[in-house]
Design an enzyme around this catalytic site. Structure first.
Site, PDB file in Angstrom:
ATOM      1  CB  CYS A   1      13.143  11.215   5.048  1.00 23.27           C
ATOM      2  SG  CYS A   1      13.171  12.883   4.363  1.00 23.27           S
TER       3      CYS A   1
ATOM      4  CG  ASP B   1       9.934  10.796  -2.999  1.00 29.67           C
ATOM      5  OD1 ASP B   1      10.315  11.965  -2.833  1.00 29.67           O
ATOM      6  OD2 ASP B   1      10.289   9.850  -2.267  1.00 29.67           O
TER       7      ASP B   1
ATOM      8  CG  HIS C   1       9.415  12.062   0.581  1.00 28.50           C
ATOM      9  ND1 HIS C   1      10.568  11.488   0.116  1.00 28.50           N
ATOM     10  CD2 HIS C   1       9.723  12.634   1.767  1.00 28.50           C
ATOM     11  CE1 HIS C   1      11.547  11.715   0.974  1.00 28.50           C
ATOM     12  NE2 HIS C   1      11.056  12.413   1.990  1.00 28.50           N
TER      13      HIS C   1
END
Length: 156
Positions: A46, A92, A124
């Site tokens: 991330c 995502d 995600h």
């Protein structure tokens, strides 16, 4: 912090590049200078993906892996100087399908080895906070880890 109660708006101002770059730079200096490390592999999940791309340059990071990347600019991605592997989630809202395709076009132009593996049915964050009671989610998380290990074995 209670699960799901993360305040991104409060966190973000103190986690901009002007705050993070000095940390990464001092870490690389320590690894290469003090410890004598010859090659550095970097992993970014991330938020960390941005810094893998920013430092995937000669004399800094040699090979990188990112999972469900966030906030990597086109310019940062285009400037990489080493092999990069990405584990992407089908669902995502940050590393969207469009951004994934744009990233492919950019990576092709870098001339560097790259790969993007797309994991179906996951969202995600799947590579760090998967529901391990769901066999598919657990498998995708484990495969993303194996993807990183295989990539580093190939390019380190």
């Amino acid at each position: 912090m209670a699960a799901g109660k993360f305040d991104f708006a409060a966190w973000a101002p103190n986690h901009q590049t002007q705050h993070i770059d000095p940390i990464v730079e001092s870490s690389l200096k320590y690894l290469k200078g003090e410890l004598g490390v010859k090659k550095v592999a970097a992993v970014g999940y991330c938020f960390g993906a941005k810094y893998v791309a920013r430092y995937l340059k000669d004399g800094q990071v040699d090979v990188g892996f990112n999972a469900h990347p966030s906030f990597v600019t086109h310019e940062e991605l285009a400037a990489i100087k080493g092999p990069l592997s990405i584990a992407a989630a089908e669902i995502d809202s940050i590393f969207t399908t469009q951004l994934r395709h744009e990233s492919e076009d950019i990576l092709i132009k870098t001339g560097q080895p790259w790969q993007i593996n797309l994991y179906s049915g996951v969202s995600h964050g799947f590579a760090v906070r998967a529901d391990l009671s769901n066999p598919h989610f657990k498998w995708a998380k484990e495969q993303a880890f194996c993807q990183a290990v295989a990539w580093f074995r190939q390019y380190l």
